[in-house]
Write a protein that holds these residues in place. Sequence first.
Motif, PDB file in Angstrom:
ATOM      1  N   ALA B  95       0.807  -1.225   0.000  1.00  0.00           N
ATOM      2  CA  ALA B  95       0.000   0.000   0.000  1.00  0.00           C
ATOM      3  C   ALA B  95       0.836   1.270   0.000  1.00  0.00           C
ATOM      4  CB  ALA B  95      -0.933   0.015   1.212  1.00  0.00           C
ATOM      5  N   GLU B  96       2.127   1.160   0.317  1.00  0.00           N
ATOM      6  CA  GLU B  96       2.936   2.378   0.424  1.00  0.00           C
ATOM      7  C   GLU B  96       4.323   2.123  -0.126  1.00  0.00           C
ATOM      8  OE1 GLU B  96       2.687   4.325   4.211  1.00  0.00           O
ATOM      9  OE2 GLU B  96       3.707   6.095   3.419  1.00  0.00           O
ATOM     10  N   LYS B  99       9.786   5.178  -0.557  1.00  0.00           N
ATOM     11  CA  LYS B  99      10.141   6.590  -0.753  1.00  0.00           C
ATOM     12  C   LYS B  99       9.387   7.468   0.233  1.00  0.00           C
ATOM     13  CE  LYS B  99      11.503   7.365  -5.569  1.00  0.00           C
ATOM     14  NZ  LYS B  99      11.231   8.232  -6.722  1.00  0.00           N
ATOM     15  N   GLU B 100       8.077   7.237   0.341  1.00  0.00           N
ATOM     16  CA  GLU B 100       7.277   8.008   1.289  1.00  0.00           C
ATOM     17  C   GLU B 100       7.518   7.531   2.724  1.00  0.00           C
ATOM     18  OE1 GLU B 100       6.257   9.357  -2.202  1.00  0.00           O
ATOM     19  OE2 GLU B 100       5.481   7.343  -1.896  1.00  0.00           O
ATOM     20  N   ALA B 103      10.900   8.556   4.196  1.00  0.00           N
ATOM     21  CA  ALA B 103      10.988  10.012   4.384  1.00  0.00           C
ATOM     22  C   ALA B 103      10.131  10.458   5.565  1.00  0.00           C
ATOM     23  CB  ALA B 103      10.556  10.733   3.101  1.00  0.00           C
ATOM     24  N   VAL B 104       8.946   9.860   5.687  1.00  0.00           N
ATOM     25  CA  VAL B 104       8.037  10.252   6.769  1.00  0.00           C
ATOM     26  C   VAL B 104       8.572   9.792   8.126  1.00  0.00           C
ATOM     27  CG1 VAL B 104       5.747   9.842   7.744  1.00  0.00           C
ATOM     28  CG2 VAL B 104       5.989  10.372   5.313  1.00  0.00           C
ATOM     29  N   ILE B 105       8.993   8.533   8.207  1.00  0.00           N
ATOM     30  CA  ILE B 105       9.536   8.029   9.475  1.00  0.00           C
ATOM     31  C   ILE B 105      10.757   8.866   9.867  1.00  0.00           C
ATOM     32  CG2 ILE B 105      10.528   6.017  10.651  1.00  0.00           C
ATOM     33  CD1 ILE B 105       8.851   4.253   8.738  1.00  0.00           C
ATOM     34  N   ARG B 107      11.104  11.915   9.432  1.00  0.00           N
ATOM     35  CA  ARG B 107      10.667  13.192  10.001  1.00  0.00           C
ATOM     36  C   ARG B 107      10.253  13.046  11.469  1.00  0.00           C
ATOM     37  NH1 ARG B 107       9.902  17.403   6.221  1.00  0.00           N
ATOM     38  NH2 ARG B 107       9.519  18.611   8.094  1.00  0.00           N
TER      39      ARG B 107
END
Lengths: 328, 328, 328
Positions: B95-96, B99-100, B103-105, B107
């Motif tokens: 589902a993910e 790359k996202e 990058a999110v973790i 942050r």
Amino acid sequence: MQHFISPTDVTDIHALIKQGLYVKANPFEDAHLGKNKTIGLIFFNSSLRTRLSTQKAAQNLGMNVMIMNVGQDSWGLEMEEMIEGHPVIMNGDKAEHVKEAAAVIGRYCDVIGIRAFAELKDRDKDYRELVMSQFRKYAGVPIVNLESATRHPLQSLADCITIAEAKAAYAMLARPKVVLTWLPHFKALPQAVANSFCEWMNPLANAGEIEFVVTHPPGYELAPEYLGNARVEYDQEKAFEGADFIYGKNWSSYTHYGQVLTQNPAWMVTMDKMQLTNNGKFMHCLPVRRNVKVSDDVLDSPQSLVIEQAANREWSAQAVLKEILLTL
Amino acid sequence: MQHFISPTDVTDIHALIKQGLYVKANPFEDAHLGKNKTIGLIFFNSSLRTRLSTQKAAQNLGMNVMIMNVGQDSWGLEMEEMIEGHPVIMNGDKAEHVKEAAAVIGRYCDVIGIRAFAELKDRDKDYRELVMSQFRKYAGVPIVNLESATRHPLQSLADCITIAEAKAAYAMLARPKVVLTWLPHFKALPQAVANSFCEWMNPLANAGEIEFVVTHPPGYELAPEYLGNARVEYDQEKAFEGADFIYGKNWSSYTHYGQVLTQNPAWMVTMDKMQLTNNGKFMHCLPVRRNVKVSDDVLDSPQSLVIEQAANREWSAQAVLKEILLTL
Amino acid sequence: MQHFISPTDVTDIHALIKQGLYVKANPFEDAHLGKNKTIGLIFFNSSLRTRLSTQKAAQNLGMNVMIMNVGQDSWGLEMEEMIEGHPVIMNGDKAEHVKEAAAVIGRYCDVIGIRAFAELKDRDKDYRELVMSQFRKYAGVPIVNLESATRHPLQSLADCITIAEAKAAYAMLARPKVVLTWLPHFKALPQAVANSFCEWMNPLANAGEIEFVVTHPPGYELAPEYLGNARVEYDQEKAFEGADFIYGKNWSSYTHYGQVLTQNPAWMVTMDKMQLTNNGKFMHCLPVRRNVKVSDDVLDSPQSLVIEQAANREWSAQAVLKEILLTL
């Protein structure tokens, strides 16, 4: 703030957005507020951003965090009290009633966060928001919505923070055009994020601070109580014209409840479509399926705000928890 | 230290071993270093020692810890960007995209630890170490390898600490003989621990600090880039002669990738075989199947270092996290 | 206190109950005791109250908490050392032996809490309490029973605290009548809570502080070593007469081990039956199946103590952990 379940729990949206920007600039300033306070995070469904950002926000505020995955760490909960006019007889697979579970968790925790998605089987049931309302009724402590059947307000607040930041950073016009666009997907997803986005954008639109447009194929009309007076435009390209923010999201049908009526790839957001906008920014709550909902080049372009938007989840959670801690 | 993914991330192995021994003697001295710092531990696979020791080490350093089991707490992640020259179209079960997610973790976390085992289906894929390299590329924060497809450096550093301690404790000769022996097992296991052990022993052997021998049945040759210039001896008993350390481990075939070529019980380590050594110590990274890989009497004898070795996982993790915190 | 596995680990039950009431009134007074101390909570089975209350109690005492779900976060553990006179050969589905697992966890943790239910297949095996005794033998640190095959002492201590509180709050007679009643249920449940309740009530009964009666249908006799000299009354209504506390619980048969001999709904606790009591209070350890074991009106009446009883789990855990920390 007493609870954070729906926008009606918020007295001043602008003040809350400002609080989000403030804690982003001063993340550890309020570490004393949460001393000897505990938040319980109860997950009926999977989570990545919500799990991590809420935990992080609570820790920034000095809170202890306890996490429980229902149905994995513990057993299923019965949410109903009456069925067809009779008290529920708990002889099925649910070992505990929310009346007890909520009251007990409320004795261990000062604040409870709950994630419980729509089941997409029974519209009335989903839209009654039973899990949230039962926890609100029986827990005796503030409840934070970590995404419910019909809403995702921590996401929407993060979206507001992201738009406020972008307006400042890119010297946008005073009244940017915000477009919520449906995206194609093969799975049936809840309407929660789209509903919630409308709920949070409408007051801003009504105050003349943004122009707000919703675009989707026929059959994907959102529930009227969430859509509010937002303008619906069935022609996606027309909707994109001059937009400052494109907010993409898939949702399943509300009218043909829970159904996938089309997977029309023409609704995918591509760089071509972004050209129609006013150098618009692309937003999505994540997770996003690349080259199904949005093309790589959009997500990887400087126009994409998706990572900053996800990062702002920490600050929306921290703003909400701070406001709640201030009233404890 | 910027990352801790492979030995090339380490500038001075000896200094790091010393750091491990130092934090073991002074576990809470650096609790200020991790104040307001958060480590995210991301598990694609099960873990006992790694989960607990890394969490403990981080807490000793005053860090906050957030744990996520991928595929259980959250959903699967797509790691590939291109497939057969075309951008990945995410219409499958993931589902993910990393790359996202990375990058999110990145942050939410100041450091990210990741465990992702080899799948043992496609050798090239496993040896590309895609998960580690994608997180390194996209997370924007230091990455710690909690066991990857081909390496387990926190284990190897703990092994080095254990050998250094034992050399001192038992007044061993300056250049002890260290033997890595293959052990029988009915399941196909990754080569990660064996690869990694070679990678960490070879520099010590090349510096003349140890003698290093690898023994296994034909067909179990390790990848050349990990084996390095270690001496291979196909006769286990010959390899054991005069050994000061016997390091046992099962791994599946690299050449016949992921296959179990033999379960020959003659390769089990028994007290009889330990008699061939120079009163050698027995090491194993655990978990170990008793009386399949090693006999009870060896594990229960004073010659076994397996518990101390596992205990040293806390100090190898703490040494690594301390070095990383010092550069943040 | 060295361990908290069974009542024999407790030197003075009355002092421990008093400690529970004391920490309830002063929850954060001892936050220094747990500084740099870590408790590991190891769950072989699901948990809601035990998971959250023990975690909360430890945090109140300033401890770090590490949680592991065996078989989910990690792999299964072999508990046996010998089978039919021969050393266990670990060629099955258990990847690690408790000898190693307990010793290693004991190196990372200052205290270990363990939950491991009865399997209800082999009575001798369950009643040997292998998991608890193996961890006690091999961990090298204090063990806290978070519910074992035959006991749930943290629950029983919370029950004692609840009864002591109620006696004071409702100005009860010096020697209240306490009745443990079997309740109907379609699933086979362990005897642990009932066993444990007897173990903790018997000393109070023997000291003349309470009158203690157990009531159940024929075939549900508890193990003699747990029942002790408690009076058994097969007529539930007779047992209820003049009772001050009704403690409800389902358990499967001990004599026909693990079987459900009857689901007779006549044994459900209803308001009618509560009328037979001396305005008695209703207690249950939760989770409870409404309208199967107890009717809604009992649970929702002011006579129900179930929420306060669950809340007292925090204070029973905190009393126990405080006593253990004081001896470290």
